[in-house]
Scaffold this active site. Structure first.
Site, PDB file in Angstrom:
ATOM      1  CE  LYS A  78      -2.875   3.141   2.212  1.00  0.00           C
ATOM      2  NZ  LYS A  78      -2.607   4.281   3.101  1.00  0.00           N
ATOM      3  CD  GLN A  79       4.385   4.438  -1.139  1.00  0.00           C
ATOM      4  OE1 GLN A  79       3.968   5.342  -0.415  1.00  0.00           O
ATOM      5  NE2 GLN A  79       5.487   3.719  -0.861  1.00  0.00           N
TER       6      GLN A  79
END
Length: 352
Positions: free
Chosen positions: A239-240
């Protein structure tokens, strides 16, 4: 939301995002999401049958079931941003059940939230929607404020809650990042031993990452390398934050870089910046999900759809959308989640 509605929602950005063709990493080199993603990618890894089963559970729930794309509702802001600040716009979310209800009625693949929230509702909902237990947090009751992810419970406790996966955050670049890296790597190893999938929030955090008015916390080179560290400790999903610029290594003058990172492996186009993030996730073997970001009010729908289009066309796996959904009336939150999911359901929107 139909394809025409998506085009209309994007407005002036529509042509530039929907018609763009990338010339950096060819899409043929990417391991793209699809109904067979577990068989095609993860079945050849060291992940156990139990991990494969739980990963497949994530991909098989909600409106995106069977597509290989995922939509996750993350609500851990009660700790990360204080409950009062987070839930004041919609106080029903002080009650943990409404978090679970929003994820279910919003058609999400899974809900990612705290030990306490899931423990309070575990027996009622663990069999209805996949749980992702966020095992570490930054607490905001220390003065002066500090930013340090610390464990809030054990991996075994997450397993006892019926979790399909655990999630954790590392603040790469912070003074505590080395400890967090070792700590989370050990937690992910234990989670895999127990059969749970792993998701890493790969955030960059250092005051020096802002220079001359530019915030390089969201630079493609910094976030891409954070992703690469994340998959190295065997995160199954990364997740970014969506990248907004590039050249952080050069501007700050640290770490190592090659000019081709900025001339051949990426461009200034948002899809290419995001594709560089995907490439650093082992060319998509670990799926990239981007975050929705803070709620800005009236522009939330347009910005959320825009982020989803960029992620999908870059080769990403989905979106994790929290504040924009829960900081508005319940029915509107459901509609916003569905609108983002419609981007991934639209066959007209292809990988660039």
């Amino acid at each position: 939301m139909t394809y025409d509605n998506i085009v209309s929602t994007l407005g002036a950005d529509a042509e530039g995002l929907l018609q763009y063709e990338s010339n950096t990493f060819p899409k043929a080199q990417l391991h793209l999401p699809g109904p067979d993603f577990i068989d095609r990618v993860f079945a050849q890894t060291n992940r156990s049958p139990q991990v494969l089963r739980n990963l497949q559970q994530l991909y098989s729930h909600g409106r995106l079931a069977g597509t290989g794309y995922i939509s996750i509702l993350p609500i851990d802001q009660g700790i990360e941003h204080t409950a009062g600040a987070s839930f004041a716009p919609n106080p029903i979310y002080f009650d943990p059940e409404n978090i679970l209800r929003l994820a279910l009625e919003g058609g999400c693949n899974a809900v990612a939230t705290t030990f306490g929230t899931l423990a309070m509702m575990s027996r009622k909902y663990a069999h209805k929607i996949p749980f992702i237990v966020k095992i570490n947090h930054n607490e905001l009751l220390t003065y002066p404020t500090k930013y340090n992810q610390i464990m809030f419970g054990s991996v075994e406790d997450a397993w006892n809650l019926g979790a399909a996966a655990v999630g954790a955050t590392i603040y790469f670049g912070s003074e505590e990042s080395s400890r967090q890296l070792v700590e989370v790597a050990a937690a992910f190893e234990r989670a895999h031993q127990l059969g749970m999938a792993t998701i890493l929030w790969c955030y960059t955090r250092n005051s020096a990452f802002k220079k001359d008015g530019t915030d390089y916390h969201v630079a493609a080179d910094l976030t891409g390398q954070a992703n690469h560290l994340g998959v190295t400790i065997q995160a199954d999903i990364i997740k970014q934050k969506l990248p907004e610029n590039n050249g952080g290594f050069k501007a700050i003058n640290f770490s190592k870089y090659d000019e081709r990172m900025y001339t051949e492996l990426s461009t200034g186009h948002p899809i290419d910046l995001c594709r560089y993030q995907v490439a650093n996730c082992y060319m998509g073997r670990a799926g990239l999900i981007n975050s929705g970001g803070a709620s800005q009010g009236a522009s939330d729908l347009q910005q959320s759809v825009r982020t989803a289009v960029i992620n999908k066309r870059a080769g990403g796996m989905g979106l994790i959308l929290g504040r924009r959904a829960f900081q508005r009336p319940f029915a509107e939150g459901v509609e916003l989640l569905n609108a983002v999911q419609d981007v991934y359901l639209a066959n007209e929107i292809t990988v660039a």
